[in-house]
Design a protein around this motif. Structure first.
Motif, PDB file in Angstrom:
ATOM      1  N   ALA A  34     -15.827  -4.519   7.465  1.00 33.54           N
ATOM      2  CA  ALA A  34     -15.224  -3.182   7.379  1.00 33.54           C
ATOM      3  C   ALA A  34     -14.033  -3.192   6.435  1.00 33.54           C
ATOM      4  CB  ALA A  34     -14.801  -2.712   8.767  1.00 33.54           C
ATOM      5  N   TRP A  35     -13.222  -4.242   6.501  1.00 31.81           N
ATOM      6  CA  TRP A  35     -12.086  -4.348   5.594  1.00 31.81           C
ATOM      7  C   TRP A  35     -12.545  -4.456   4.139  1.00 31.81           C
ATOM      8  CZ3 TRP A  35      -7.007  -4.019   4.707  1.00 31.81           C
ATOM      9  CH2 TRP A  35      -6.180  -3.770   5.799  1.00 31.81           C
ATOM     10  N   ILE A  36     -13.530  -5.310   3.885  1.00 32.46           N
ATOM     11  CA  ILE A  36     -14.012  -5.484   2.510  1.00 32.46           C
ATOM     12  C   ILE A  36     -14.577  -4.178   1.978  1.00 32.46           C
ATOM     13  CG2 ILE A  36     -15.744  -6.635   1.088  1.00 32.46           C
ATOM     14  CD1 ILE A  36     -15.394  -9.105   2.853  1.00 32.46           C
ATOM     15  N   ALA A  37     -15.379  -3.498   2.804  1.00 32.09           N
ATOM     16  CA  ALA A  37     -15.947  -2.219   2.366  1.00 32.09           C
ATOM     17  C   ALA A  37     -14.847  -1.188   2.116  1.00 32.09           C
ATOM     18  CB  ALA A  37     -16.925  -1.706   3.424  1.00 32.09           C
ATOM     19  N   GLY A  38     -13.855  -1.166   3.006  1.00 32.16           N
ATOM     20  CA  GLY A  38     -12.759  -0.209   2.839  1.00 32.16           C
ATOM     21  C   GLY A  38     -11.938  -0.492   1.594  1.00 32.16           C
ATOM     22  N   VAL A  39     -11.661  -1.767   1.333  1.00 28.75           N
ATOM     23  CA  VAL A  39     -10.884  -2.128   0.144  1.00 28.75           C
ATOM     24  C   VAL A  39     -11.647  -1.781  -1.120  1.00 28.75           C
ATOM     25  CG1 VAL A  39      -9.923  -4.058  -1.176  1.00 28.75           C
ATOM     26  CG2 VAL A  39      -9.526  -3.923   1.296  1.00 28.75           C
ATOM     27  N   ALA A 215      -2.840 -10.966   2.496  1.00 31.75           N
ATOM     28  CA  ALA A 215      -1.885 -10.166   1.725  1.00 31.75           C
ATOM     29  C   ALA A 215      -2.534  -9.571   0.482  1.00 31.75           C
ATOM     30  CB  ALA A 215      -0.688 -11.028   1.337  1.00 31.75           C
ATOM     31  N   LEU A 216      -3.372 -10.335  -0.210  1.00 30.70           N
ATOM     32  CA  LEU A 216      -3.995  -9.832  -1.440  1.00 30.70           C
ATOM     33  C   LEU A 216      -4.930  -8.668  -1.155  1.00 30.70           C
ATOM     34  CD1 LEU A 216      -4.759 -13.113  -3.459  1.00 30.70           C
ATOM     35  CD2 LEU A 216      -2.983 -11.404  -3.878  1.00 30.70           C
ATOM     36  N   LEU A 217      -5.737  -8.768  -0.105  1.00 29.24           N
ATOM     37  CA  LEU A 217      -6.618  -7.650   0.249  1.00 29.24           C
ATOM     38  C   LEU A 217      -5.797  -6.415   0.608  1.00 29.24           C
ATOM     39  CD1 LEU A 217      -9.418  -9.421   2.327  1.00 29.24           C
ATOM     40  CD2 LEU A 217      -9.695  -8.215   0.161  1.00 29.24           C
ATOM     41  N   GLY A 247       5.019  -5.623  -1.395  1.00 32.31           N
ATOM     42  CA  GLY A 247       3.820  -5.813  -0.588  1.00 32.31           C
ATOM     43  C   GLY A 247       3.385  -7.261  -0.518  1.00 32.31           C
ATOM     44  N   LEU A 248       3.443  -7.960  -1.643  1.00 31.82           N
ATOM     45  CA  LEU A 248       3.062  -9.372  -1.657  1.00 31.82           C
ATOM     46  C   LEU A 248       4.008 -10.190  -0.786  1.00 31.82           C
ATOM     47  CD1 LEU A 248       1.171 -11.502  -2.871  1.00 31.82           C
ATOM     48  CD2 LEU A 248       2.790 -11.737  -4.765  1.00 31.82           C
ATOM     49  N   GLY A 249       5.307  -9.902  -0.909  1.00 32.94           N
ATOM     50  CA  GLY A 249       6.287 -10.647  -0.126  1.00 32.94           C
ATOM     51  C   GLY A 249       6.130 -10.424   1.367  1.00 32.94           C
ATOM     52  N   VAL A 322      -0.100  -0.772   4.995  1.00 34.70           N
ATOM     53  CA  VAL A 322      -1.398  -1.448   4.911  1.00 34.70           C
ATOM     54  C   VAL A 322      -1.250  -2.931   5.234  1.00 34.70           C
ATOM     55  CG1 VAL A 322      -3.301  -2.067   3.372  1.00 34.70           C
ATOM     56  CG2 VAL A 322      -2.343   0.219   3.270  1.00 34.70           C
ATOM     57  N   THR A 323      -0.181  -3.571   4.765  1.00 33.76           N
ATOM     58  CA  THR A 323       0.028  -4.995   5.073  1.00 33.76           C
ATOM     59  C   THR A 323       0.237  -5.201   6.576  1.00 33.76           C
ATOM     60  OG1 THR A 323       2.424  -4.872   4.667  1.00 33.76           O
ATOM     61  CG2 THR A 323       1.019  -5.455   2.806  1.00 33.76           C
TER      62      THR A 323
END
Length: 725
Positions: A34-39, A215-217, A247-249, A322-323
């Motif tokens: 679901a996360w992959i599809a949403g991203v 974090a990257l996703l 966001g990355l941090g 999102v993070t």
């Protein structure tokens, strides 16, 4: 005690977050898919159809905004942006070889579909200096917003046209944007640095990879969402870089805290599912609070009353949200796949047999001399913050760009031939006719003002209702004297000049002055709002007025010190060239108001993770000194790793080319460094030792009951667990 009672008293086994974690762990394939599809869906929509950035900070009720509105209403032909062609010759522009090269360049520019009619310096002799060695011409663009990909070929063409003793350069805002390369590998370097830090902290490639992938996703989804939100709340182009850094941090840090709790659970003998549930229900609870604090702090930017800064707040908050969601949903699903293999591919290391960690011993040193430690740390912070008092705000122009840029070369040529104020023109706009007088006496009064090199004749609009003229200062865009001149014209010269009523001073230079004044006047209000709201939240979380006040004051000190270092490096030029700043320059107007809420929120994050551990120990033992020492020992490694990741990510901005973004990254990196060292290692233990039991003062609160003997399970209660007791 029955099983139900045990579950009720066992930390991290019940509650909404525990149920969410259990679901994500058991349905891990569904959650990850679901996360992959949403991203993917968000990426296609956001990156393919997202809103373009908006960089027009004008508007409002300032003098420059009124001037711009008057010009837009009565001079529609002046709406397009412009470039400036600067020409420098060794033998003069009338030399046959030089003339052929110059005229060919002018023809090539005029042939571009994005360029309007170009006036040659051979047609208008006022476009050249008296010795005819330096000349200029305005290159009008056919649209108000021209993409930088359309301008970049023009910049390269002009650059390549130089030769035979002729130097040509194209300047202007659009030329600067076209020449500024993307951030490039800076984010990649930040991710690599974070990976190294995580590998050292965890000693395992698997444990290292989980926070980074999570974090990257989240960042990809967050940036795509930010671009879609831009249709409703537009944001400037620097928002993506700043939001990606933040966001990355926070994304890696939040996952780091949860993975650390998960590993602790496995070490205590929990099964992977139980360890995951406890990690999310405890550390995840603190992550949600910390992220909410960052979001609320960012929303403080709305107080600034600037439309685009509101867009920055909303966009950056979207990435942080999102993070947070990824940390409590996607990460437990990943943990379900790793199980006991979280420590796979380990880094060989010796197991320490020390009973007391370095952090615990250091806390003891500080606690033995708390007053001396607090005074010394406070003095260091005050000294670092002192330069803040001389902070000047402006916006970058061509004069502060890297020296190999065409825009800087254009600035240098024009300054040599026409004075440093040529790049900082002031545009005066006023209504004429219907009772309004002749603007020529007004032009004469402005031209005679000290600090004005010359003023142009007035130009009346086609409808005869408005007039504009320009005045060029004797000083440059970044000079403090130029800002003083704008104030003097408005406050003294125009009110006394014939027809000076209803005259507005505008143009990019005056707009920068107005923005800086507006930021300077509203920044204290924003700081007060952010501090007040964060204070209320922290009191509710830690249930201590004293600790909340300590946190607020210490955060202000660390951010003030970061501001001071930023002024010393950027404005005073100390180590500026070594850090990639071409020259000393004022602080960019949006940097102080942008980094304050980010830093205040991040500082509260570390405060939450440290104090919640300290409070856990205090609730168990009733001994503040021991609680601080044990709390630091339990959190030092993870907070140090988290801070190191933040510093690495923010510092990578110095590898980029945007001087404003580099200022923001430097300021945030310095603040996190100060917070993780001077604040957490010295001030916090020293001040808490001085306050003693007063640390835990809360109206109506009872003293804690000491547990007769802490069980292993209770002793390993996670970050944030005791917050809910």
């Amino acid at each position: 005690m029955n099983d139900h009672s045990l579950a009720r008293h066992r930390p991290g086994t019940d509650g909404a977050l525990a149920r969410l974690a259990r679901f994500c762990h058991r349905r891990r394939r569904l959650v990850v898919l679901a996360w992959i599809a949403g991203v993917v869906a968000l990426a296609i929509a956001g990156f393919g159809y997202g809103a373009a950035p908006e960089n027009d900070f004008s508007g409002g009720d300032s003098d420059s905004a009124k001037a711009q509105a008057l010009i837009e209403r009565h001079f529609p032909e002046r709406q397009g942006d412009t470039l400036t062609l600067a020409i420098r010759t060794e033998r003069g522009i009338d030399d046959p070889v030089a003339r052929r090269r110059i005229e060919k360049t002018l023809a090539d520019l005029a042939a571009s579909p994005v360029v309007g009619p170009v006036t040659s310096p051979y047609q208008d002799r006022s476009l050249a200096t008296q010795d005819r060695r330096i000349a200029r011409t305005t290159v009008p663009l056919t649209r108000k917003e021209v993409d930088k990909t359309e301008v970049k070929p023009l910049v390269e063409m002009v650059r390549n046209a130089s030769g035979d003793g002729v130097t040509l350069a194209l300047g202007g805002t659009q030329a600067e944007k076209a020449e500024t390369p993307p951030q490039g590998s800076a984010e990649s370097v930040g991710i690599l640095a974070a990976a190294v830090i995580l590998f050292i902290a965890f000693g395992s490639l698997v444990a290292m990879g989980l926070p980074i992938v999570t974090a990257l996703l989240a960042i990809v989804a967050g940036i795509a969402l930010m671009k879609l939100v831009g249709y409703v709340v537009p944001a400037p182009d620097f928002t993506v870089v700043i939001a990606a850094m933040v966001g990355l941090g926070v994304g890696i840090d939040y996952a780091l805290f949860i993975v650390t709790r998960y590993k602790d659970g496995l070490r205590d003998g929990d099964e992977p599912e139980t360890a995951t549930v406890k990690a999310i229900a405890t550390a995840g609870h603190a992550v949600l609070f910390a992220g909410t604090t960052v979001v609320i702090a960012l929303m403080g930017l709305i107080v600034m009353g600037q439309r685009l800064m509101t867009g920055v707040a909303v966009a950056t908050s979207a990435i942080v949200l999102v993070t947070m969601i990824a940390a409590v949903t996607l990460l437990p699903a990943f943990l379900g796949f790793t199980g006991h293999k979280i420590d796979s591919l380990r880094l060989p290391r010796r197991t320490s047999r020390e009973r007391r960690t370095l952090a615990e011993r250091w806390a003891g040193v500080v606690q033995r001399r708390p007053l001396v430690s607090a005074v010394l740390a406070g003095a260091v912070l005050v000294v670092l913050a002192a330069p803040t008092l001389s902070m000047r705000l402006s916006n970058p122009d061509a004069s502060v760009q890297p020296r190999d840029r065409s825009s800087y070369l254009s600035y240098e040529i024009l300054s040599e031939g026409f004075g440093p104020g040529y790049g900082a023109p002031l545009i005066f706009a006023t209504e004429v006719g219907s009772g309004h007088g002749d603007p020529r006496p007004l032009v004469a009064a402005v031209g005679a003002t000290e600090g004005i090199a010359y003023a142009t004749p007035p130009q009346v609009s086609a409808d005869g209702q408005a007039a504009v003229f320009m005045a060029f200062p004797t000083t440059g865009y970044q000079d403090e004297a130029t800002a003083d001149l704008v104030h003097r014209l408005r406050d003294d010269v125009l009110p006394k000049a014939p027809g000076g009523d209803g005259v507005y001073v505008g143009g990019p230079n005056a707009a920068t002055v107005d923005t800086a004044d507006d930021v300077g006047s509203r920044l204290p209000l924003m700081i007060a709002v952010v501090v007040a709201v964060s204070l209320v939240l922290l009191i509710a979380l830690v249930r201590s007025v004293t600790i909340a006040l300590q946190a607020a004051v210490m955060n202000l000190l660390s951010i003030g010190a970061a501001y001071g270092v930023l002024v010393a490096v950027v404005q005073w030029g100390w180590l500026g060239s070594a850090l990639g700043f071409p020259t000393a320059m004022p602080i960019t107007t949006w940097v102080p108001m942008m980094i304050f809420p980010v830093l205040f929120g991040l500082s509260m994050d570390y405060e939450v993770f440290l104090i919640s551990r300290v409070r856990e120990e205090y609730e168990r033992t009733g001994d503040t000194r021991a609680a601080v020492a044990h709390g630091m020992a339990r959190t030092a490694k993870v907070i140090t790793a988290a801070a190191a990741i933040m510093i690495a990510v923010f510092t990578t901005s110095l590898l980029g080319s945007d001087v404003a973004v580099k200022q923001g990254g430097l300021g945030m990196a310095v603040a996190v460094l100060i917070d993780a060292t001077v604040i957490r290692l010295v001030l916090v233990p020293a001040v808490m030792e001085l306050c003693g039991k007063a640390n835990w003062w809360m109206p109506g609160r009872r003293a804690p009951k000491r547990a007769p003997a802490p069980s292993a399970e209770a002793g390993e209660s996670a970050v944030g667990e005791e917050i809910r007791v």
